[in-house]
Design an enzyme around this catalytic site. Structure first.
Site, PDB file in Angstrom:
ATOM      1  N   GLN A 150       0.818  -1.216   0.000  1.00  0.00           N
ATOM      2  CA  GLN A 150       0.000   0.000   0.000  1.00  0.00           C
ATOM      3  C   GLN A 150       0.851   1.265   0.000  1.00  0.00           C
ATOM      4  O   GLN A 150       0.425   2.291  -0.528  1.00  0.00           O
ATOM      5  CB  GLN A 150      -0.950   0.001   1.196  1.00  0.00           C
ATOM      6  CG  GLN A 150      -2.057  -1.027   1.088  1.00  0.00           C
ATOM      7  CD  GLN A 150      -2.956  -1.046   2.312  1.00  0.00           C
ATOM      8  OE1 GLN A 150      -2.718  -0.348   3.297  1.00  0.00           O
ATOM      9  NE2 GLN A 150      -3.984  -1.876   2.269  1.00  0.00           N
ATOM     10  N   ASP A 179      -4.006 -11.748   2.085  1.00  0.00           N
ATOM     11  CA  ASP A 179      -5.276 -11.481   2.749  1.00  0.00           C
ATOM     12  C   ASP A 179      -6.160 -12.723   2.830  1.00  0.00           C
ATOM     13  O   ASP A 179      -7.143 -12.735   3.576  1.00  0.00           O
ATOM     14  CB  ASP A 179      -6.044 -10.364   2.033  1.00  0.00           C
ATOM     15  CG  ASP A 179      -5.634  -8.980   2.505  1.00  0.00           C
ATOM     16  OD1 ASP A 179      -4.823  -8.893   3.455  1.00  0.00           O
ATOM     17  OD2 ASP A 179      -6.111  -7.985   1.939  1.00  0.00           O
ATOM     18  N   ARG A 197      -1.340 -11.293  12.007  1.00  0.00           N
ATOM     19  CA  ARG A 197      -2.248 -12.340  11.559  1.00  0.00           C
ATOM     20  C   ARG A 197      -1.661 -13.742  11.679  1.00  0.00           C
ATOM     21  O   ARG A 197      -2.396 -14.710  11.895  1.00  0.00           O
ATOM     22  CB  ARG A 197      -2.709 -12.050  10.131  1.00  0.00           C
ATOM     23  CG  ARG A 197      -3.705 -10.890  10.089  1.00  0.00           C
ATOM     24  CD  ARG A 197      -4.126 -10.501   8.701  1.00  0.00           C
ATOM     25  NE  ARG A 197      -5.293  -9.615   8.763  1.00  0.00           N
ATOM     26  CZ  ARG A 197      -5.758  -8.925   7.731  1.00  0.00           C
ATOM     27  NH1 ARG A 197      -5.158  -9.006   6.549  1.00  0.00           N
ATOM     28  NH2 ARG A 197      -6.819  -8.152   7.875  1.00  0.00           N
TER      29      ARG A 197
END
Length: 427
Positions: free
Chosen positions: A166, A307, A338
């Site tokens: 990003q 993701d 995560r």
């Protein structure tokens, strides 16, 4: 592990629009002169925060009744004036909008929730400073961030994108508004499909983007033009209904996804093929059918589609052999760590997990009832909801409605598709 459903049921899932496309299109439309119409945008906490943010930076957004489309009227340049921009939990707002604001003239302060303040921005800030942006951040590399904008010159773009693509996407989208061409080497970037999505949408909005055989991108000045865009269903979100189909023996179709999708996370279907599911991709839809067999014994690099790695990890205990997922170190810097969250929750379910800095190995097992720590992370909540459904074991999410970040209707849609699904009570 073999599971034979009493009767396979063909199901059509209603998956909302892509968050990645919605947020990028909002920025590009805000930077273009005239009005762009965005059809079927995602309506969620993150995209509404992003919409409010671009409005604060000078764009006008007019939603249609029922939010079937948004008309976004942009300025054709960077923002001008003074604004305080609240990013809420939206990492895309915190990473995409500061570079855009730096191409304008004025003072723009960005801040967000405690969760967003904890997420790293240092590589983005260093790259922006290298392009001539004036920045103030009380805590280096974190929000809040004030941009003192006077335009950006352009030139060679150097950014450490090992934590997140990003950072680079935000800088690339700002590049057509800079004074000189921008060159960037994408060869070592993580999550390359997200960068390809960024470049594809930039071209769709009229940017002059070239790529050499060596993976070097050149973006020339010239800005954007308004356009109309239909937002595809979110491929990352589709991973949950596809995985549920694969491990329950049903067939689930998501209309609107297709082989021409700009979303790299559609490649999650390859992981489901490895598990033993049948996958059909046409020009208008993607379908996944569970075969009654859930295979393991494979090793998969999911670095480009990180993701969705939690989705695979959550159903991996149902396979007949261990499943290895690697290349996902950057997933430690998302809404939660995560990798650690997946390992913690699978162990709470009685499943053996081997964890390294960038990988997990999930061993077969019978999940037991457990309380799932969501860490305010929508993807953890949705992934373990699939495990609870497939294993027919009560898994209690400690924050079930953190899913509103990207899919407010998740629990209702799962219950519509799968009658055995239990909708969590609202707090």
């Amino acid at each position: 592990m073999t599971r034979q459903p009493s009767r396979p049921r063909p199901l059509t899932a209603r998956v909302p629009g892509s968050k990645s496309i919605t947020t990028r299109a909002l920025l590009l439309a805000a930077a273009a002169p005239g009005t762009s119409r965005l059809w079927a945008p995602l309506i969620s906490e993150d995209t509404l925060a992003f919409r409010e943010a671009v409005t604060g930076l000078g764009a006008r957004v007019a939603p249609s009744p029922g939010d079937q489309y948004w008309d976004v009227t942009g300025t054709g340049r960077g923002p001008v004036g003074t604004a305080r921009v609240w990013c809420a939990d939206a990492g895309t707002a915190a990473r995409f909008l500061p570079p855009y604001s730096a191409t304008g003239v004025g003072t723009f302060t960005f801040d967000g929730s405690a969760q967003l303040r904890a997420r790293p921005l240092g590589p983005l800030m260093r790259a922006m400073a290298g392009l001539g942006a004036g920045l103030d951040a009380p805590v280096p590399g974190r929000l809040p961030l004030t941009v003192r904008a006077g335009g950006l010159e352009g030139g060679e773009l150097t950014v450490d994108s090992s934590m997140s693509s990003q950072f680079l996407s935000g800088l690339l989208m700002a590049a057509p508004l800079m004074r000189q061409p921008v060159r960037a080497d994408l060869s070592d970037s993580v999550s390359r499909p997200y960068l390809d999505m960024t470049l594809s949408l930039m071209r769709r909005f009229g940017a002059d983007v070239k790529e050499t055989a060596g993976g070097v991108i050149e973006v020339r000045p010239g800005g954007y033009r308004a356009t109309a865009l239909v937002v595809e269903p979110d491929a990352s979100t589709a991973s949950y209904v596809f995985a549920a189909a694969a491990v329950t023996g049903h067939r689930v179709t998501v209309p609107g996804l297709c082989g021409r999708s700009v979303q790299g996370d559609l490649r999650f279907t390859e992981a489901l093929r490895a598990l033993g599911a049948e996958v059909e991709i046409t020009d208008s839809a993607v379908s996944v059918t569970g075969t009654g067999t859930v295979r393991g014994g494979f090793d998969l690099d999911m670095g480009d589609i990180s993701d969705t790695f939690m989705t695979l990890a959550a159903v991996a205990p149902l396979a007949d052999a261990p499943v290895t997922i690697r290349g996902v170190r950057h997933a430690r810097f998302k809404e939660s760590d995560r990798i650690a969250a997946v390992a913690q929750n699978l162990r709470a379910c009685g499943i053996r997990v081997d964890e390294t800095q960038d990988s997990v190995v999930v061993h077969p097992g019978t999940p037991r009832p457990a309380r799932i720590a969501c860490h305010r992370d929508h993807r953890i909540a949705m992934a373990f909801s699939v495990l609870g459904l497939a294993a027919r074991v009560p898994l209690t999410l400690d924050d079930p409605y953190c899913v509103t970040k990207t899919f407010p209707g998740f629990h209702g849609e799962m219950a519509r598709l799968f009658p055995d699904y239990t909708v969590p009570e609202r707090p």
